[in-house]
Design a protein around this motif. Structure first.
Motif, mmCIF file in Angstrom:
data_model
loop_
_atom_site.group_PDB
_atom_site.id
_atom_site.type_symbol
_atom_site.label_atom_id
_atom_site.label_comp_id
_atom_site.label_asym_id
_atom_site.label_seq_id
_atom_site.Cartn_x
_atom_site.Cartn_y
_atom_site.Cartn_z
ATOM 1 N N MET A 63 50.456 30.703 25.842
ATOM 2 C CA MET A 63 49.906 29.725 26.770
ATOM 3 C C MET A 63 48.378 29.706 26.739
ATOM 4 O O MET A 63 47.759 28.659 26.938
ATOM 5 C CB MET A 63 50.354 30.057 28.204
ATOM 6 N N ALA A 66 47.337 28.173 34.588
ATOM 7 C CA ALA A 66 48.767 28.201 34.284
ATOM 8 C C ALA A 66 49.204 29.578 33.802
ATOM 9 O O ALA A 66 50.301 30.048 34.147
ATOM 10 C CB ALA A 66 49.097 27.146 33.231
ATOM 11 N N GLU A 124 49.625 31.788 36.768
ATOM 12 C CA GLU A 124 50.828 31.411 37.525
ATOM 13 C C GLU A 124 52.062 32.031 36.886
ATOM 14 O O GLU A 124 52.932 32.572 37.577
ATOM 15 C CB GLU A 124 50.958 29.894 37.591
#
Length: 271
Positions: free
Chosen positions: A47, A208, A211
């Motif tokens: 990511m 993100a 998270e």
């Protein structure tokens, strides 16, 4: 997301959930991690590919900062809060190579860090290396136990690399810095790194990734804006930033042309 971790509660080693100290160890090429840490580490890196560069840059910043303090500022005492798993070129390795009489206290409360610290954190004959099992949320205990090894009437370098991001409330994090620095004399230094969300240094992807981390790993983490990170330096009485100030840690007193990473670093001295 950082190499620091002094915020785990309890003393039981849990290998069923990815843990920051072990994932960080995986990102920098260490072996003290488990399959769950590798799996989560790979997902986060997918990511947010820059995370491995952040890990390396944070470690290289530590080395430059300790060299600056030991060789350039005459610092002989280091209080390293949230040390994480020992690797190569730890704070005591660098400081005692330059000044063998240096005294270093590591602080963490991750059980796996405690196990490795007892066996790996050695000292030069002239110096001292100690380990304190304590929580970053408890600065009074940190100071009381560090005083068994360090002379808190003499300058100390307070190392807080990648640890304040585990204190989720910014006001509480600032209070911790204030309380620790208030106990240290003039000539002491604060050294910190902290992940950022600032887009200009590539921090947007942190949102993100963190998270996902907070849903699948421990302990929870937060990134902050440059202004919020600056408050840990600007809003603490008596601190003056050392040049070049608060910058991406990869660029702090680094070779020209070093690329920025979404992790700020700074060193400040107490008047």
């Amino acid at each position: 997301m950082t190499d620091g971790d002094a915020v785990t509660t309890g003393s039981r080693l849990d290998t069923s959930v990815a843990h920051n100290a072990r994932v960080w160890n995986y990102w920098i090429g260490g072996r003290d991690n488990y399959e769950v840490d590798q799996r989560v580490g790979e997902h986060v890196a997918g990511m947010f590919p820059v995370i491995r560069e952040v890990a390396r840059a944070d470690r290289e910043f530590l080395a430059r900062a300790v060299r600056f303090l030991a060789a350039g500022q005459g610092i002989r005492q280091f209080l390293d809060v949230g040390t994480g798993l020992p690797t190569v070129e730890n704070t005591h390795d660098i400081a005692q190579r330059l000044a063998p009489e240096s005294r270093v206290v590591y602080v963490d409360n991750d059980p796996i860090v405690l196990v490795h610290a007892r066996s790996l954190l050695t000292s030069s004959p002239e110096g001292v290396t100690d380990y304190v099992d304590a929580d970053v949320h408890d600065p009074d205990t940190i100071l009381r136990r560090a005083a068994d090894t360090l002379d808190l009437e003499r300058p100390v370098a307070l190392m807080m690399l990648g640890i304040l991001n585990f204190v989720l409330d910014t006001g509480e994090a600032l209070d911790i810095v204030r309380r620790l620095m208030a106990a240290l004399p003039s000539g002491s230094h604060l050294v910190l790194t902290h992940p950022t969300t600032d887009a200009e240094v590539g921090g947007a992807g942190n949102v993100a990734a963190m998270e996902f981390w907070n849903a699948h790993a421990t302990p929870p983490i937060t990134a902050r804006s440059r202004a919020e990170i600056a408050s840990f330096l600007d809003d603490v009485d008596g601190l003056d930033l050392v040049e070049p100030g608060l910058v991406p840690c990869s660029q702090w007193r680094a070779e020209p042309g070093a690329a920025p990473v979404p992790q700020f670093g700074a060193v400040a001295v107490k008047r």
